[in-house]
Design a protein around this motif. Structure first.
Motif, PDB file in Angstrom:
ATOM      1  N   GLY A   1       0.831  -1.044   0.360  1.00 12.01           N
ATOM      2  CA  GLY A   1       0.429  -0.109   0.208  1.00 12.01           C
ATOM      3  C   GLY A   1       0.661   1.227   0.025  1.00 12.01           C
TER       4      GLY A   1
ATOM      5  N   ASP B   1      -2.937  -3.507  -6.383  1.00 16.17           N
ATOM      6  CA  ASP B   1      -2.145  -3.399  -5.234  1.00 16.17           C
ATOM      7  C   ASP B   1      -2.843  -4.904  -4.157  1.00 16.17           C
ATOM      8  OD1 ASP B   1      -1.927  -3.580  -2.484  1.00 16.17           O
ATOM      9  OD2 ASP B   1      -2.252  -1.783  -2.210  1.00 16.17           O
TER      10      ASP B   1
ATOM     11  N   ARG C   1      -6.515  -1.363  11.666  1.00 15.34           N
ATOM     12  CA  ARG C   1      -7.234  -2.202  10.805  1.00 15.34           C
ATOM     13  C   ARG C   1      -7.735  -3.649  11.964  1.00 15.34           C
ATOM     14  NH1 ARG C   1      -4.670  -3.627   5.081  1.00 15.34           N
ATOM     15  NH2 ARG C   1      -4.779  -5.269   5.729  1.00 15.34           N
TER      16      ARG C   1
ATOM     17  N   ARG D   1       0.143  -0.581  12.877  1.00 16.49           N
ATOM     18  CA  ARG D   1      -0.042   0.087  11.375  1.00 16.49           C
ATOM     19  C   ARG D   1      -1.375   0.999  11.672  1.00 16.49           C
ATOM     20  NH1 ARG D   1      -1.428  -2.521   6.151  1.00 16.49           N
ATOM     21  NH2 ARG D   1      -2.534  -3.926   7.645  1.00 16.49           N
TER      22      ARG D   1
HETATM   23 MG    MG Z   1      -1.532  -2.814   1.260  1.00 15.41          MG
END
Ligand code: MG
Ligand code: AP5
Length: 216
Positions: free
Chosen positions: A14, A84, A155, A122
Motif C-alpha cells: 500500500g 495492490d 485495522r 499499524r
Molecule cells: Mg495494503
C-alpha cells in the motif's frame, strides 16, 4: 504501464503503490481497500467478504476477479494501473493475463519477522488509506493522517492471531506467484526492508530504466 505489486502482508504494498501511482500518474487499485469499503457500507459484496477477511482468509477467486474485471474497464485505467493485492492466487493471475497485458510484477522482499513488527500497531487512514506505524513510520501528529488530518484507526485484521493466519495464507497461496511472473520474465524483485523512501527510489529507478529503454 500495467503493473502488479506483490508482497506479504505488511511488506509495504500500500505504501509503495500509492507513491508509484502519484509518480507515474496511474491509479492504484487495492483490492483490500475496495473490500474494506464494501464491508463498511454493508453492500452485498461486503457481506460476502467480511467473514473471510476477519479470519485472515482470502475471499473466493470468482468474487474478486469480477470486481477487478469491472474496475479495469473504468476510464482512468486507459494509461495503465498498479494493482495492490491482486492477484493473490494462480487462478487470479491466469485470469488477469486474459483480461490485460501485465508488463511487470514488482515484488517486495521483507522477512516475516519484519512484517509482523510493521503490522502490530499499524495505523490506517480510513479516508485516504495512507498507513503509518508508531515505531517504523510515525505520523507527524499522533493519531492523525499527515495528508488529510483524519483520525487514524487500527485495522480489524491486524490482531496478532489474524496476522499469523494472513502470513500463512500468503506463503501457501500467494508466494507461488513470484515464480509465475519469474518464469514469464516479468518479475522485478526489490529489497523491501529498507526505509520507505529508499524502497520507493529503487522501484522508481527500476521502472524509469524500463520505460527509457522501451521495455515497458
Ligand atoms: Mg495494503
Ligand atoms: P490487503 O488489504 O491487501 O492486506 P495485505 O496483503 O494483508 O497487506 P497489508 O495491506 O496488510 O500490507 P501492505 O503490504 O499493504 O503494507 P503497508 O504499506 O500497509 O488484504 C486484506 C484482506 O482482503 C485479505 O486478507 C483478504 O481477505 C482480502 N483480499 C484482498 N485482496 C484479495 C484478493 N486478490 N483475493 C482474495 N482476497 C483478497 O505497510 C505496513 C506497515 O508498515 C504500515 O504501518 C507502514 O507504515 C509500514 N511500512 C511500510 N513500508 C515500510 C518500510 N519500508 N519500513 C518500515 N515501515 C514500513
Amino acid at each position: 504501464m500495467n503493473l502488479v505489486l506483490l508482497g506479504a502482508p505488511g511488506s509495504g504494498k500500500g505504501t509503495q503503490s500509492s507513491r508509484l501511482a502519484k509518480e507515474f500518474g496511474i491509479p492504484q487499485i487495492s483490492t483490500g481497500d475496495i473490500l474494506r469499503e464494501a464491508v463498511k457500507n454493508k453492500t452485498p459484496l461486503g457481506q460476502k467478504a467480511e467473514e473471510f477477511m476477519k479470519s485472515g482468509r482470502l475471499v473466493p477467486d470468482e468474487v474478486i476477479i469480477d470486481i477487478v474485471q469491472e474496475r479495469l474497464k473504468q476510464m482512468d485505467c486507459v494509461k495503465g494501473y498498479i494493482l495492490d493485492g491482486f492477484p493473490r492466487t494462480i487462478p487470479q493471475a491466469e485470469k488477469l493475463d486474459q483480461l490485460s497485458m501485465i508488463q511487470r510484477a514488482l515484488s517486495l522482499d521483507v522477512s516475516e519477522e519484519e512484517c509482523v513488527t510493521r503490522l502490530s500497531g499499524r495505523l490506517t487512514c480510513p479516508q485516504c488509506k495512507l498507513t503509518f506505524n508508531p515505531s517504523t513510520n510515525p505520523p507527524k501528529k499522533a493519531d492523525s493522517c499527515d495528508a488529510c488530518g483524519t483520525k487514524l484507526i487500527l485495522r480489524d485484521d491486524d490482531k496478532p492471531e489474524t496476522v499469523k493466519k494472513r502470513l500463512k495464507v500468503y506463503n501457501q497461496q500467494t508466494e507461488p506467484l513470484i515464480n509465475f511472473y519469474k518464469r514469464s520474465g516479468r518479475l522485478l524483485a526489490v529489497d523491501g526492508s529498507k526505509d520507505p523512501e529508499n524502497v520507493f527510489k529503487t522501484l522508481k529507478n527500476l521502472l524509469q530504466s524500463k520505460i527509457s529503454t522501451g521495455v515497458i
